[in-house]
Design an enzyme around this catalytic site. Structure first.
Site, short mmCIF file in Angstrom:
data_model
loop_
_atom_site.label_atom_id
_atom_site.label_comp_id
_atom_site.label_asym_id
_atom_site.label_seq_id
_atom_site.Cartn_x
_atom_site.Cartn_y
_atom_site.Cartn_z
N GLU A 8 13.49 -9.51 -15.90
CA GLU A 8 12.86 -9.90 -17.16
C GLU A 8 11.62 -9.04 -17.48
OE1 GLU A 8 14.31 -11.74 -19.26
OE2 GLU A 8 15.90 -12.42 -17.91
N ASP A 34 20.15 -5.63 -21.72
CA ASP A 34 21.24 -6.37 -21.09
C ASP A 34 22.61 -5.85 -21.49
OD1 ASP A 34 19.22 -7.92 -20.11
OD2 ASP A 34 19.55 -9.61 -21.46
#
Length: 721
Positions: free
Chosen positions: A125, A215
């Site tokens: 993250e 992602d």
């Protein structure tokens, strides 16, 4: 060639270890496998790929063809594979020893399968704090990727970000690459031409290196992207365009690290990507943060101090409780590991690491604390580890501020289970059964979220996309409001505190109920034979609406944590009789309201978690959970009215807003009249039994496993990434 803009494409792929097999299967079919296949067809396009440990294990067992293609791409020199924490932990949220160990474990795994030892790592993250360079260096990491927002917060200007940089901690360096936020929003949601225009502009500004890092699920698993990216050929067009562009040369991060010296040294403040900063704040603070950034505009918005990822531990006490519970297990395991290198201890370490996976500790579009199956997996992993560590334990309790909130909790741990009592609400906040590796109080309170306002506005304007309209819409999940059903904003309700066992409330006449869940009780532990007795009393101001009323509760824990009960003594210190309705509420963590094998028996009535039930004169309740491998028997004295109901929250994810089942609420209510100078005793006693759940097999790290047959997919919700 030398003056071309270097473009580093970084694709990050992850699924939480506790996600459903069908989700692994679906996202692989729609995103991971097509992305790898498209790279295979374009040998001229270089890229860096990251696969988390759980996903890599699943691919090796279920999709050896994808593993084979990746191995070919590595041999070609077309891709590099990045390391990272094996179970994708946020490194700042776990002990340093575990962070270093997890990174080394994934590097070993990649080397064992592909014959290449990663030099770079994906930072989960992109959560950064200034001490991380020394941790990464100790784990053998030479470089990583952050958002360009990190560098802007360090005082750099956008036009300075076409380079790599070096940072350090304690003299230990790591190279950091700025990932373009603008490219994250363009790819793959806008036409290829717009991305090429942005890359041309960066080249004209003098950038030597541009990094796109995001992602892999965006390439097929997000709503509308499978059609756009693969069926309509967006990815093919993109790879062809960058391969044919005379001003672009694709590169891996490894090549950029080798052939391009860093521009200079920088020191980067703690933070993450901009959306994460908003999600970490309470709704009002999140609104102020967004207003400040918008008012300053693009030029200065990044200088608004970003909140830490750690804010989630303040925002969600359930997340904090799980994280602090993990720290207890980690510390015990570290001490045990000094003299014990047995297979059992190594298995405990794997289970601990699995429980450190980031998804369950936070919430945003991608975070997973709202999903019971992910919380259940984290607790199960922790308790499997603790079951091994508890074999030599003497049952005992202690007062300790384990969750670091300024108040001492009471922790009882035996060989078979554990019970944690919090002074807020004077309630049991955790009840662990080691055999079934279950926390019976694995619950989540309903609380306001900034996203709820977006849902309310969109529903009011008629701009919520539902059903096929949501699937067809190709806008980013940050730009469109999707929902799985209509009218969700009408279902929004909020709790005053976290949901637990033995929570108290009362009502006098037609007045509003007085809910004591958020009040801090006075706690006095008393040791008895095979029993821990905790005397708890709420503050007098909480009872002021009924003059003369006093409440004392005695929580008793016995049989090494497998039995817990509460006895209430309601007294009348006034001069007139008191008549009230008194309710003791307990919340049980079940995975689903739809599992017919999870049965609740109230007296002679049988029901399931999804069906609200009301029964009178009840003295016995039984909860049988096939999904979580436990039984609870509850005895009530005197008999009373019992209601059960499912508790739902409204949450947002990649697929849009939805109603998510959280827990079963069991409320026991007595109609009580107390004469002056008298008292009434009420009692709820619970006993739990867990069916043994064996720990997972020890995962090999030194050799490549044979691929197993494909797993049978389960009925599952949307991808969690």
């Amino acid at each position: 060639m030398a003056d071309r803009l270097r473009l580093a494409l970084v694709f990050h792929q992850h699924q939480p270890a506790g996600n459903f097999p069908s989700v692994f299967q679906d996202v692989t079919e729609r995103a991971y496998a097509p992305l790898v296949a498209t790279l295979y067809r374009h040998p001229e396009v270089k890229a860096s790929l990251h696969f988390s440990g759980p996903l890599l294990d699943w691919l090796e067992a279920n999709r050896p063809d994808v593993i084979g293609d990746l191995a070919d791409l590595v041999r070609r020199g077309q891709i590099e594979l990045l390391s990272g924490g094996y179970y994708e932990p946020v490194l700042v949220g776990i002990p340093r020893r575990d962070g270093v160990g997890q990174i080394r474990a994934l590097s070993d795994r990649v080397h064992a399968i592909f014959g290449q030892r990663p030099l770079g790592a994906w930072l989960t993250e992109r959560v950064w704090e200034p001490h991380l360079p020394s941790l990464l260096a100790e784990a053998g990491v030479a470089y990583t990727v952050l958002d360009d927002e990190h560098f802007l917060q360090a005082g750099l200007r956008p036009q300075e970000l076409g380079e790599s940089f070096v940072t350090e901690d304690q003299g230990l360096p790591v190279i950091v690459f700025p990932g373009s936020v603008k490219l994250r929003y363009l790819i793959p949601f806008r036409d290829v031409s717009q991305t090429m225009k942005e890359l041309r502009a960066r080249a004209d500004e003098g950038a030597r290196l541009v990094v796109y890092a995001d992602d892999g699920e965006k390439f097929g698993a997000w709503p509308g992207t499978y059609q756009r990216v693969h069926k309509d050929g967006w990815l093919e067009q993109f790879f062809s365009a960058i391969a044919q562009a005379d001003f672009i040369q694709t590169t891996t991060l490894e090549d950029a690290w080798i052939f391009q010296k860093p521009a200079r040294r920088v020191y980067i403040p703690a933070g993450s990507y901009p959306e994460m900063a908003e999600w970490a704040l309470e709704p009002n603070a999140s609104k102020r943060y967004s207003q400040a950034r918008n008012k300053l505009g693009d030029e200065l918005s990044s200088l608004v101090a970003a909140p830490l990822w750690r804010n989630f531990l303040a925002k969600y006490p359930e997340s904090n409780g799980l994280q602090k519970r993990m720290l207890i297990v980690s510390e015990e395991l570290a001490r045990r590991s000094i003299l014990d290198a047995s297979a059992e201890v190594r298995q405990a370490q794997q289970n601990l690491w699995r429980a450190q996976g980031n998804d369950v500790y936070w919430h945003g579009v991608f975070g997973g604390i709202y999903f019971p199956h992910l919380r259940a997996d984290a607790y199960a992993s922790l308790l499997k580890a603790e079951r091994i560590l508890s074999e030599r334990r003497t049952a005992a309790g202690e007062q300790r501020d384990y969750d670091v909130d300024g108040y001492d909790e009471y922790i009882f741990r035996g060989n078979a289970g554990a019970v944690f009592v919090h002074v807020q609400g004077g309630a049991v906040i955790e009840w662990d059964i080691y055999a079934s590796a279950t926390n019976l109080v694995d619950t989540l309170a309903r609380r306001p979220e900034a996203e709820h306002e977006a849902l309310r506005r969109a529903e009011k304007l008629g701009k919520v996309l539902v059903g096929k309209a949501a699937e067809k819409e190709t806008k980013s999940i940050h730009e469109a409001v999707r929902a799985r059903e209509r009218g969700l904003s009408k279902l929004l309700e909020y709790d005053v505190a976290r949901r637990a066992f033995f929570q108290d409330s009362f009502r006098a006449g037609k007045a509003e109920p007085v809910v004591l869940h958020a009040y801090y009780y006075q706690l006095t532990p008393q040791r008895e034979a095979r029993t821990v007795s905790l005397i708890l009393e709420p503050p007098a101001r909480a009872l002021a609406s009924v003059p003369g009323l006093g409440i004392r509760k005695d929580i008793r824990i016995a049989d090494e944590g497998l039995a817990a009960g509460v006895r209430y003594r309601l007294r009348n210190d006034g001069e007139e009789a008191i008549t009230i309705q008194f309710t003791s509420t307990s919340n049980v963590g079940l995975l689903s309201e739809q599992n017919p094998a999870d049965v609740i028996t109230i007296g002679t009535k049988k029901t399931t978690a999804g069906k609200p039930t009301d029964a009178r004169h009840v003295s016995e309740i039984a909860v049988h959970s096939e999904s979580r491998h436990f039984d609870i028997a509850i005895a009530i004295d005197p008999p009373c009215e019992v209601t059960t109901r499912p508790i739902y929250s409204i949450t947002n994810s990649e697929q849009g807003f939805e109603r998510v089942y959280q827990q079963l609420e069991i409320a026991s209510t007595w109609n009580v009249t107390i004469e002056p100078d008298a008292h009434v005793d009420l009692e709820v006693r619970a006993t739990a039994v867990g069916q043994m759940v064996e720990p997972d097999a020890v995962r090999p790290t030194a050799r490549r496993r044979k691929a197993a047959a494909g797993a049978n997919p389960e009925t599952a919700r949307m991808p969690r990434r």
